[in-house]
Design a protein around this motif. Structure first.
Motif, PDB file in Angstrom:
ATOM      1  N   LEU A   9     -64.248  -2.407  25.477  1.00 20.28           N
ATOM      2  CA  LEU A   9     -63.584  -3.221  26.476  1.00 20.28           C
ATOM      3  C   LEU A   9     -63.617  -4.681  26.038  1.00 20.28           C
ATOM      4  CD1 LEU A   9     -62.280  -2.899  29.276  1.00 20.28           C
ATOM      5  CD2 LEU A   9     -64.519  -3.373  30.274  1.00 20.28           C
ATOM      6  N   ASP A  10     -62.483  -5.348  26.120  1.00 21.81           N
ATOM      7  CA  ASP A  10     -62.421  -6.785  25.873  1.00 21.81           C
ATOM      8  C   ASP A  10     -61.202  -7.347  26.603  1.00 21.81           C
ATOM      9  OD1 ASP A  10     -60.161  -6.214  24.294  1.00 21.81           O
ATOM     10  OD2 ASP A  10     -61.332  -6.190  22.448  1.00 21.81           O
ATOM     11  N   ARG A  11     -61.050  -8.639  26.562  1.00 20.51           N
ATOM     12  CA  ARG A  11     -59.971  -9.283  27.313  1.00 20.51           C
ATOM     13  C   ARG A  11     -58.594  -8.852  26.811  1.00 20.51           C
ATOM     14  NH1 ARG A  11     -61.419 -13.910  30.252  1.00 20.51           N
ATOM     15  NH2 ARG A  11     -59.583 -15.075  29.573  1.00 20.51           N
ATOM     16  N   GLU A  12     -58.473  -8.607  25.513  1.00 16.96           N
ATOM     17  CA  GLU A  12     -57.191  -8.174  24.962  1.00 16.96           C
ATOM     18  C   GLU A  12     -56.781  -6.820  25.538  1.00 16.96           C
ATOM     19  OE1 GLU A  12     -54.737  -9.307  22.664  1.00 16.96           O
ATOM     20  OE2 GLU A  12     -55.636 -11.167  23.384  1.00 16.96           O
ATOM     21  N   ARG A  13     -57.723  -5.882  25.586  1.00 18.95           N
ATOM     22  CA  ARG A  13     -57.404  -4.559  26.122  1.00 18.95           C
ATOM     23  C   ARG A  13     -57.089  -4.644  27.615  1.00 18.95           C
ATOM     24  NH1 ARG A  13     -60.895  -3.619  22.027  1.00 18.95           N
ATOM     25  NH2 ARG A  13     -60.427  -1.857  20.633  1.00 18.95           N
ATOM     26  N   ILE A  14     -57.812  -5.483  28.301  1.00 20.73           N
ATOM     27  CA  ILE A  14     -57.545  -5.653  29.733  1.00 20.73           C
ATOM     28  C   ILE A  14     -56.146  -6.207  29.942  1.00 20.73           C
ATOM     29  CG2 ILE A  14     -58.210  -6.953  31.794  1.00 20.73           C
ATOM     30  CD1 ILE A  14     -61.138  -6.780  30.707  1.00 20.73           C
ATOM     31  N   ALA A  15     -55.788  -7.230  29.175  1.00 25.42           N
ATOM     32  CA  ALA A  15     -54.460  -7.840  29.307  1.00 25.42           C
ATOM     33  C   ALA A  15     -53.362  -6.836  28.971  1.00 25.42           C
ATOM     34  CB  ALA A  15     -54.353  -9.057  28.395  1.00 25.42           C
ATOM     35  N   THR A  16     -53.548  -6.095  27.898  1.00 25.61           N
ATOM     36  CA  THR A  16     -52.542  -5.106  27.483  1.00 25.61           C
ATOM     37  C   THR A  16     -52.340  -4.055  28.560  1.00 25.61           C
ATOM     38  OG1 THR A  16     -53.040  -5.439  25.145  1.00 25.61           O
ATOM     39  CG2 THR A  16     -51.994  -3.356  25.755  1.00 25.61           C
ATOM     40  N   THR A  17     -53.432  -3.552  29.107  1.00 33.34           N
ATOM     41  CA  THR A  17     -53.346  -2.506  30.130  1.00 33.34           C
ATOM     42  C   THR A  17     -52.718  -3.044  31.411  1.00 33.34           C
ATOM     43  OG1 THR A  17     -55.308  -1.458  29.197  1.00 33.34           O
ATOM     44  CG2 THR A  17     -54.679  -0.822  31.435  1.00 33.34           C
ATOM     45  N   GLU A  27     -46.798  -4.237  39.513  1.00 35.35           N
ATOM     46  CA  GLU A  27     -48.040  -4.706  40.119  1.00 35.35           C
ATOM     47  C   GLU A  27     -49.202  -4.034  39.408  1.00 35.35           C
ATOM     48  OE1 GLU A  27     -50.092  -6.776  41.331  1.00 35.35           O
ATOM     49  OE2 GLU A  27     -48.729  -7.320  42.964  1.00 35.35           O
ATOM     50  N   PHE A  28     -50.406  -4.473  39.732  1.00 35.08           N
ATOM     51  CA  PHE A  28     -51.602  -3.837  39.184  1.00 35.08           C
ATOM     52  C   PHE A  28     -52.758  -4.118  40.133  1.00 35.08           C
ATOM     53  CE2 PHE A  28     -52.323  -8.164  37.921  1.00 35.08           C
ATOM     54  CZ  PHE A  28     -53.699  -8.322  37.971  1.00 35.08           C
ATOM     55  N   SER A  29     -53.805  -3.351  39.974  1.00 38.42           N
ATOM     56  CA  SER A  29     -55.066  -3.644  40.646  1.00 38.42           C
ATOM     57  C   SER A  29     -56.176  -3.516  39.611  1.00 38.42           C
ATOM     58  CB  SER A  29     -55.319  -2.674  41.811  1.00 38.42           C
ATOM     59  OG  SER A  29     -55.589  -1.374  41.321  1.00 38.42           O
ATOM     60  N   VAL A  30     -57.285  -4.171  39.877  1.00 33.13           N
ATOM     61  CA  VAL A  30     -58.406  -4.097  38.947  1.00 33.13           C
ATOM     62  C   VAL A  30     -58.911  -2.661  38.819  1.00 33.13           C
ATOM     63  CG1 VAL A  30     -60.755  -4.898  38.469  1.00 33.13           C
ATOM     64  CG2 VAL A  30     -59.030  -6.517  39.286  1.00 33.13           C
ATOM     65  N   PRO A  31     -59.059  -1.890  39.904  1.00 30.55           N
ATOM     66  CA  PRO A  31     -59.456  -0.487  39.738  1.00 30.55           C
ATOM     67  C   PRO A  31     -58.473   0.326  38.900  1.00 30.55           C
ATOM     68  CG  PRO A  31     -59.833  -1.179  41.994  1.00 30.55           C
ATOM     69  CD  PRO A  31     -59.067  -2.281  41.334  1.00 30.55           C
ATOM     70  N   GLN A  32     -57.175   0.042  39.018  1.00 32.27           N
ATOM     71  CA  GLN A  32     -56.199   0.761  38.196  1.00 32.27           C
ATOM     72  C   GLN A  32     -56.422   0.473  36.710  1.00 32.27           C
ATOM     73  OE1 GLN A  32     -52.534  -0.690  39.979  1.00 32.27           O
ATOM     74  NE2 GLN A  32     -52.049   1.361  40.706  1.00 32.27           N
ATOM     75  N   ILE A  33     -56.702  -0.776  36.392  1.00 26.34           N
ATOM     76  CA  ILE A  33     -56.968  -1.128  34.996  1.00 26.34           C
ATOM     77  C   ILE A  33     -58.197  -0.367  34.501  1.00 26.34           C
ATOM     78  CG2 ILE A  33     -57.631  -2.993  33.417  1.00 26.34           C
ATOM     79  CD1 ILE A  33     -56.111  -4.909  35.264  1.00 26.34           C
ATOM     80  N   ALA A  34     -59.243  -0.345  35.319  1.00 22.56           N
ATOM     81  CA  ALA A  34     -60.471   0.353  34.927  1.00 22.56           C
ATOM     82  C   ALA A  34     -60.206   1.831  34.678  1.00 22.56           C
ATOM     83  CB  ALA A  34     -61.529   0.167  36.010  1.00 22.56           C
ATOM     84  N   SER A  43     -67.357  -2.909  35.198  1.00 24.33           N
ATOM     85  CA  SER A  43     -67.422  -3.309  33.791  1.00 24.33           C
ATOM     86  C   SER A  43     -66.407  -4.395  33.457  1.00 24.33           C
ATOM     87  CB  SER A  43     -67.178  -2.101  32.890  1.00 24.33           C
ATOM     88  OG  SER A  43     -68.154  -1.105  33.113  1.00 24.33           O
ATOM     89  N   LEU A  44     -65.277  -4.377  34.162  1.00 24.86           N
ATOM     90  CA  LEU A  44     -64.246  -5.387  33.888  1.00 24.86           C
ATOM     91  C   LEU A  44     -64.741  -6.789  34.207  1.00 24.86           C
ATOM     92  CD1 LEU A  44     -60.977  -3.717  35.245  1.00 24.86           C
ATOM     93  CD2 LEU A  44     -61.838  -3.756  32.915  1.00 24.86           C
ATOM     94  N   TYR A  45     -65.628  -6.889  35.202  1.00 26.83           N
ATOM     95  CA  TYR A  45     -66.078  -8.214  35.641  1.00 26.83           C
ATOM     96  C   TYR A  45     -67.038  -8.866  34.652  1.00 26.83           C
ATOM     97  CZ  TYR A  45     -63.703  -7.139  39.970  1.00 26.83           C
ATOM     98  OH  TYR A  45     -62.733  -6.819  40.896  1.00 26.83           O
ATOM     99  N   HIS A  46     -67.399  -8.133  33.615  1.00 29.88           N
ATOM    100  CA  HIS A  46     -68.142  -8.771  32.520  1.00 29.88           C
ATOM    101  C   HIS A  46     -67.210  -9.564  31.611  1.00 29.88           C
ATOM    102  CE1 HIS A  46     -71.862  -6.756  33.534  1.00 29.88           C
ATOM    103  NE2 HIS A  46     -71.265  -5.581  33.518  1.00 29.88           N
ATOM    104  N   HIS A  47     -65.903  -9.324  31.759  1.00 23.08           N
ATOM    105  CA  HIS A  47     -64.913  -9.940  30.873  1.00 23.08           C
ATOM    106  C   HIS A  47     -63.930 -10.844  31.603  1.00 23.08           C
ATOM    107  CE1 HIS A  47     -66.184  -7.257  27.588  1.00 23.08           C
ATOM    108  NE2 HIS A  47     -66.322  -6.353  28.544  1.00 23.08           N
ATOM    109  N   VAL A  48     -63.662 -10.544  32.864  1.00 25.19           N
ATOM    110  CA  VAL A  48     -62.728 -11.356  33.656  1.00 25.19           C
ATOM    111  C   VAL A  48     -63.308 -11.591  35.041  1.00 25.19           C
ATOM    112  CG1 VAL A  48     -60.631 -10.636  32.436  1.00 25.19           C
ATOM    113  CG2 VAL A  48     -61.459  -9.286  34.374  1.00 25.19           C
ATOM    114  N   ASP A  49     -63.002 -12.731  35.592  1.00 21.81           N
ATOM    115  CA  ASP A  49     -63.522 -13.105  36.902  1.00 21.81           C
ATOM    116  C   ASP A  49     -62.512 -12.752  37.990  1.00 21.81           C
ATOM    117  OD1 ASP A  49     -65.085 -14.120  38.902  1.00 21.81           O
ATOM    118  OD2 ASP A  49     -64.508 -16.203  38.556  1.00 21.81           O
ATOM    119  N   GLY A  50     -62.269 -11.456  38.157  1.00 25.00           N
ATOM    120  CA  GLY A  50     -61.423 -10.993  39.233  1.00 25.00           C
ATOM    121  C   GLY A  50     -59.947 -10.910  38.886  1.00 25.00           C
ATOM    122  N   ARG A  51     -59.167 -10.545  39.891  1.00 27.30           N
ATOM    123  CA  ARG A  51     -57.735 -10.293  39.724  1.00 27.30           C
ATOM    124  C   ARG A  51     -56.988 -11.528  39.245  1.00 27.30           C
ATOM    125  NH1 ARG A  51     -52.790 -10.270  42.082  1.00 27.30           N
ATOM    126  NH2 ARG A  51     -51.578  -8.328  41.885  1.00 27.30           N
TER     127      ARG A  51
END
Length: 201
Positions: A9-17, A27-34, A43-51
């Protein structure tokens, strides 16, 4: 157990997803990304500070292909035109991201830096400080509206026997309606900007 060579997991993968989700459903939600990444939401909140932070990652990704170097061209109106065309192309690639990005404040440092350069360009060209943001906002409205238009069907109107004038105008316009409309709008905006600048001279 050995640690994986590639981080899961990293910011690039989060952004791509997130961008993939937006492209699919607008649209998207943080749970959908996870779920898409196969990780826990926390786990996402270790890389991004929320939606809101994910939105800015999407903004950075979409805006990365805007040619900021165009703002260094001369004269100023050529620079603004080339920047606008590049801006339109970048957003036309992700039309479903436009409503999301245009209804949230811009915070991404790389994107703000481009706006800073655009403001500097207009001030150096002789525009008044009070004229800069109306011009840039009008340009952005034109660019983003046209980017959405590029994603629309070529034939946006379906004339009926009761609308022969519309049918004739559509036929006379030929293909490339969105491009022709953008060219017209951009030239009109630049002509108005030149007139504003001349009035200050």
């Amino acid at each position: 157990m050995a640690r994986p060579r590639t981080p899961l997991l990293d910011r690039e993968r989060i952004a791509t997803t997130a961008l993939q989700l937006v492209a699919e459903q607008g649209e998207f939600s943080v749970p959908q990304i996870a779920r898409a990444l196969g990780v826990q939401t926390g786990s996402l909140y270790h890389h991004v500070d929320g939606r809101a932070a994910v939105v800015e990652l999407i903004r950075e990704r979409v805006c990365a292909s805007i040619a900021g170097s165009a703002l260094a061209l001369t004269p100023w109106d050529r620079a603004l035109e080339e920047w606008a065309r590049s801006y339109r192309a970048a957003f036309a690639a992700y039309p479903r991201a436009i409503p999301l990005l245009m209804t949230t404040p811009v915070r991404a440092p790389a994107v703000l830096a481009q706006y800073e350069r655009a403001v500097a360009l207009l001030l150096a060209a002789g525009f008044g400080e009070e004229q800069v943001m109306p011009l840039l906002t009008a340009l952005e409205n034109l660019v983003l509206g046209s980017a959405l238009d590029l994603a629309a069907p070529e034939a946006m109107w379906e004339p009926s026997p009761q609308t022969p004038l519309l049918a004739g105008a559509l036929a006379a316009g030929g293909p490339g309606r969105a491009d022709a409309a953008f060219d017209l709008g951009l030239e009109a905006l630049l002509a108005h900007a030149r007139a504003l600048r001349a009035a200050r001279a």
